[in-house]
Design a protein around this motif. Structure first.
Motif, PDB file in Angstrom:
ATOM      1  N   GLY A  98       4.447  -3.608  -7.587  1.00  0.00           N
ATOM      2  CA  GLY A  98       5.984  -3.739  -6.885  1.00  0.00           C
ATOM      3  C   GLY A  98       5.878  -3.652  -5.434  1.00  0.00           C
ATOM      4  N   LEU A  99       6.862  -4.428  -4.816  1.00  0.00           N
ATOM      5  CA  LEU A  99       6.764  -4.481  -3.336  1.00  0.00           C
ATOM      6  C   LEU A  99       7.764  -3.506  -2.772  1.00  0.00           C
ATOM      7  N   LEU A 100       8.538  -2.786  -3.710  1.00  0.00           N
ATOM      8  CA  LEU A 100       9.588  -2.252  -2.913  1.00  0.00           C
ATOM      9  C   LEU A 100       9.179  -0.755  -2.612  1.00  0.00           C
ATOM     10  N   ASP A 101       9.993  -0.154  -1.609  1.00  0.00           N
ATOM     11  CA  ASP A 101       9.746   1.283  -1.077  1.00  0.00           C
ATOM     12  C   ASP A 101       9.687   2.441  -2.366  1.00  0.00           C
ATOM     13  N   THR A 102      10.766   2.171  -3.497  1.00  0.00           N
ATOM     14  CA  THR A 102      10.768   2.888  -4.432  1.00  0.00           C
ATOM     15  C   THR A 102       9.877   2.815  -5.394  1.00  0.00           C
ATOM     16  N   ASP A 103       9.041   1.388  -5.485  1.00  0.00           N
ATOM     17  CA  ASP A 103       7.826   1.396  -6.376  1.00  0.00           C
ATOM     18  C   ASP A 103       6.582   2.157  -5.728  1.00  0.00           C
ATOM     19  N   ARG A 104       6.697   1.886  -4.417  1.00  0.00           N
ATOM     20  CA  ARG A 104       5.313   2.592  -3.765  1.00  0.00           C
ATOM     21  C   ARG A 104       5.618   4.279  -3.833  1.00  0.00           C
ATOM     22  N   SER A 105       6.774   4.752  -4.010  1.00  0.00           N
ATOM     23  CA  SER A 105       6.938   6.367  -3.841  1.00  0.00           C
ATOM     24  C   SER A 105       6.733   6.626  -5.249  1.00  0.00           C
ATOM     25  N   THR A 106       7.120   5.914  -6.457  1.00  0.00           N
ATOM     26  CA  THR A 106       6.798   6.329  -7.591  1.00  0.00           C
ATOM     27  C   THR A 106       5.442   6.344  -7.750  1.00  0.00           C
ATOM     28  N   ALA A 107       4.601   5.291  -7.452  1.00  0.00           N
ATOM     29  CA  ALA A 107       3.029   5.208  -7.705  1.00  0.00           C
ATOM     30  C   ALA A 107       2.676   6.756  -7.000  1.00  0.00           C
ATOM     31  N   LEU A 108       2.996   7.000  -5.664  1.00  0.00           N
ATOM     32  CA  LEU A 108       2.503   8.135  -5.013  1.00  0.00           C
ATOM     33  C   LEU A 108       2.834   9.545  -5.887  1.00  0.00           C
ATOM     34  N   GLU A 109       4.070   9.605  -6.540  1.00  0.00           N
ATOM     35  CA  GLU A 109       4.355  10.557  -7.207  1.00  0.00           C
ATOM     36  C   GLU A 109       3.760  10.614  -8.392  1.00  0.00           C
ATOM     37  N   LEU A 110       3.320   9.707  -9.084  1.00  0.00           N
ATOM     38  CA  LEU A 110       2.468   9.791 -10.199  1.00  0.00           C
ATOM     39  C   LEU A 110       1.062  10.108  -9.905  1.00  0.00           C
ATOM     40  N   GLY A 111       0.546   9.669  -8.744  1.00  0.00           N
ATOM     41  CA  GLY A 111      -0.449   9.991  -8.251  1.00  0.00           C
ATOM     42  C   GLY A 111      -1.474   8.429  -8.903  1.00  0.00           C
ATOM     43  N   ALA A 112      -0.532   7.303  -8.800  1.00  0.00           N
ATOM     44  CA  ALA A 112      -1.120   6.115  -9.377  1.00  0.00           C
ATOM     45  C   ALA A 112      -1.470   5.233  -8.097  1.00  0.00           C
ATOM     46  N   THR A 113      -2.118   4.211  -8.225  1.00  0.00           N
ATOM     47  CA  THR A 113      -2.440   3.304  -7.194  1.00  0.00           C
ATOM     48  C   THR A 113      -1.232   2.158  -7.246  1.00  0.00           C
ATOM     49  N   PRO A 114      -0.474   1.948  -6.126  1.00  0.00           N
ATOM     50  CA  PRO A 114       0.484   0.774  -5.945  1.00  0.00           C
ATOM     51  C   PRO A 114      -0.238  -0.420  -5.756  1.00  0.00           C
ATOM     52  N   ILE A 115       0.215  -1.218  -6.777  1.00  0.00           N
ATOM     53  CA  ILE A 115      -0.355  -2.659  -6.712  1.00  0.00           C
ATOM     54  C   ILE A 115       0.954  -3.636  -6.399  1.00  0.00           C
ATOM     55  N   GLU A 116       0.386  -4.847  -5.669  1.00  0.00           N
ATOM     56  CA  GLU A 116       1.424  -5.732  -5.364  1.00  0.00           C
ATOM     57  C   GLU A 116       0.527  -7.090  -5.170  1.00  0.00           C
ATOM     58  N   SER A 117       1.687  -8.074  -5.166  1.00  0.00           N
ATOM     59  CA  SER A 117       1.264  -9.453  -5.194  1.00  0.00           C
ATOM     60  C   SER A 117       1.580  -9.495  -3.531  1.00  0.00           C
ATOM     61  N   PRO A 118       0.583 -10.174  -2.845  1.00  0.00           N
ATOM     62  CA  PRO A 118       0.547 -10.350  -1.377  1.00  0.00           C
ATOM     63  C   PRO A 118       1.511 -11.304  -1.177  1.00  0.00           C
ATOM     64  N   ILE A 119       2.014 -11.125   0.255  1.00  0.00           N
ATOM     65  CA  ILE A 119       2.962 -12.362   0.691  1.00  0.00           C
ATOM     66  C   ILE A 119       2.066 -13.097   1.592  1.00  0.00           C
ATOM     67  N   ALA A 120       2.534 -14.289   1.809  1.00  0.00           N
ATOM     68  CA  ALA A 120       1.665 -15.071   2.816  1.00  0.00           C
ATOM     69  C   ALA A 120       0.959 -14.296   3.874  1.00  0.00           C
ATOM     70  N   GLY A 121      -0.204 -14.628   4.223  1.00  0.00           N
ATOM     71  CA  GLY A 121      -0.555 -13.770   5.187  1.00  0.00           C
ATOM     72  C   GLY A 121      -1.332 -12.444   5.032  1.00  0.00           C
TER      73      GLY A 121
END
Length: 194
Positions: free
Chosen positions: A36-59
């Motif tokens: 996910g790209l949202l802040d909630t996705d990133r914070s959930t990943a950190l809370e779980l000890g997971a690696t946040p994965i996102e699809s990159p935007i242009a650039g």
């Protein structure tokens, strides 16, 4: 602690004092990813000890993180020269005469996947970045297309930004995987020399 037996009672199954024996060695522990790209996705990943994965935007995502431990999901089509790579890419993902199918976004409730096409230019192509396969429902992520050197430079930018994980869209065949490998080898050689 994490090695204690687990008891669970849910709607569909129940467990009573379950342990995995022998314990799984640390090097075989599965990696956990949250996309996910949202802040909630990133914070959930950190809370779980997971690696946040996102699809990159242009650039790319460069400059947005300045931290270690995130990943990107993308496809790569690389060849010895840029023109040949784009020819391969356009043959693999031809323009759909009937217009975009939007399959990828209709099949997913992912908010970042729905937002991604709006975050790039109208053509969906900027330098090595290509969005047409996602827009046409032929892929579930953006693609990087270009020469080995161009792709290696893009990958190096992600690494410099703290990216530690690349999840690649499935290559079309073994030859395509070898071409992707050449680009990654250039990045490896660059960092080994540094």
């Amino acid at each position: 602690g994490k090695d204690e037996p687990v008891t669970y009672r849910g709607a569909f199954y129940k467990l009573a004092n379950v342990s995995v024996l022998p314990a799984l060695p640390a090097e075989l522990q599965p990696l956990i990813f949250v996309s996910g790209l949202l802040d909630t996705d990133r914070s959930t990943a950190l809370e779980l000890g997971a690696t946040p994965i996102e699809s990159p935007i242009a650039g790319g995502t460069r400059g947005q993180h300045n931290r270690d431990g995130y990943g990107v999901h993308l496809g790569i089509i690389a060849d010895r020269d840029e023109a040949r790579a784009w020819l391969i890419a356009q043959r693999r993902f031809p323009e759909d005469d009937k217009g975009p199918r939007q399959f990828a976004t209709q099949a997913s409730d992912s908010q970042w996947l729905h937002r991604l096409p709006d975050l790039v230019d109208n053509e969906g192509r900027s330098d090595s970045y290509w969005l047409q396969p996602l827009r046409n429902g032929q892929a579930t992520c953006p693609y990087l297309v270009g020469s080995y050197d161009q792709i290696a430079a893009e990958l190096a930018r992600y690494l410099d930004d703290g990216c530690t994980t690349f999840i690649l869209d499935e290559p079309a065949n073994e030859e395509e995987m070898q071409h992707i490998g050449f680009a990654f080898e250039l990045v490896t050689e660059h960092y080994a020399a540094a």
